[in-house]
Design a protein around this motif. Sequence first.
Motif, PDB file in Angstrom:
ATOM      1  N   THR A   1       0.803  -1.222   0.000  1.00  0.00           N
ATOM      2  CA  THR A   1       0.000   0.000   0.000  1.00  0.00           C
ATOM      3  C   THR A   1       0.833   1.268   0.000  1.00  0.00           C
ATOM      4  OG1 THR A   1      -0.132  -0.046   2.407  1.00  0.00           O
ATOM      5  CG2 THR A   1      -1.911  -1.116   1.196  1.00  0.00           C
TER       6      THR A   1
ATOM      7  N   SER B   1       3.165   3.956  -1.548  1.00  0.00           N
ATOM      8  CA  SER B   1       3.604   4.431  -2.859  1.00  0.00           C
ATOM      9  C   SER B   1       4.543   5.632  -2.725  1.00  0.00           C
ATOM     10  CB  SER B   1       2.385   4.795  -3.709  1.00  0.00           C
ATOM     11  OG  SER B   1       1.642   5.807  -3.071  1.00  0.00           O
ATOM     12  N   PHE B   2       5.221   5.724  -1.596  1.00  0.00           N
ATOM     13  CA  PHE B   2       6.151   6.814  -1.338  1.00  0.00           C
ATOM     14  C   PHE B   2       7.341   6.249  -0.585  1.00  0.00           C
ATOM     15  CE2 PHE B   2       2.464   6.911   1.486  1.00  0.00           C
ATOM     16  CZ  PHE B   2       3.048   6.602   2.705  1.00  0.00           C
TER      17      PHE B   2
END
Length: 76
Positions: free
Chosen positions: A22, A24-25
Amino acid sequence: MIGLGTQDNTDEAVQFVENGGTVSFPMYWDETFVSWQAFGVRSQPAAALLSPDGEVLGSWLGAFDEDEVVRLAADY
């Protein structure tokens, strides 16, 4: 946006992110809790909005209003 993980050893934290799929950074890890102390984090989830020079523009424990984050960022 970056994530700052703590409480886990680095290997367990990386595995958690990989299994969850989950994030995405970029994620960074602090096994010492120094970062939590610096930001006054007492529980999870927590968030802080920082200016480019490190000024804390807002901080939240628990859920936060995305519109407030956008407003604070735009006001800066």
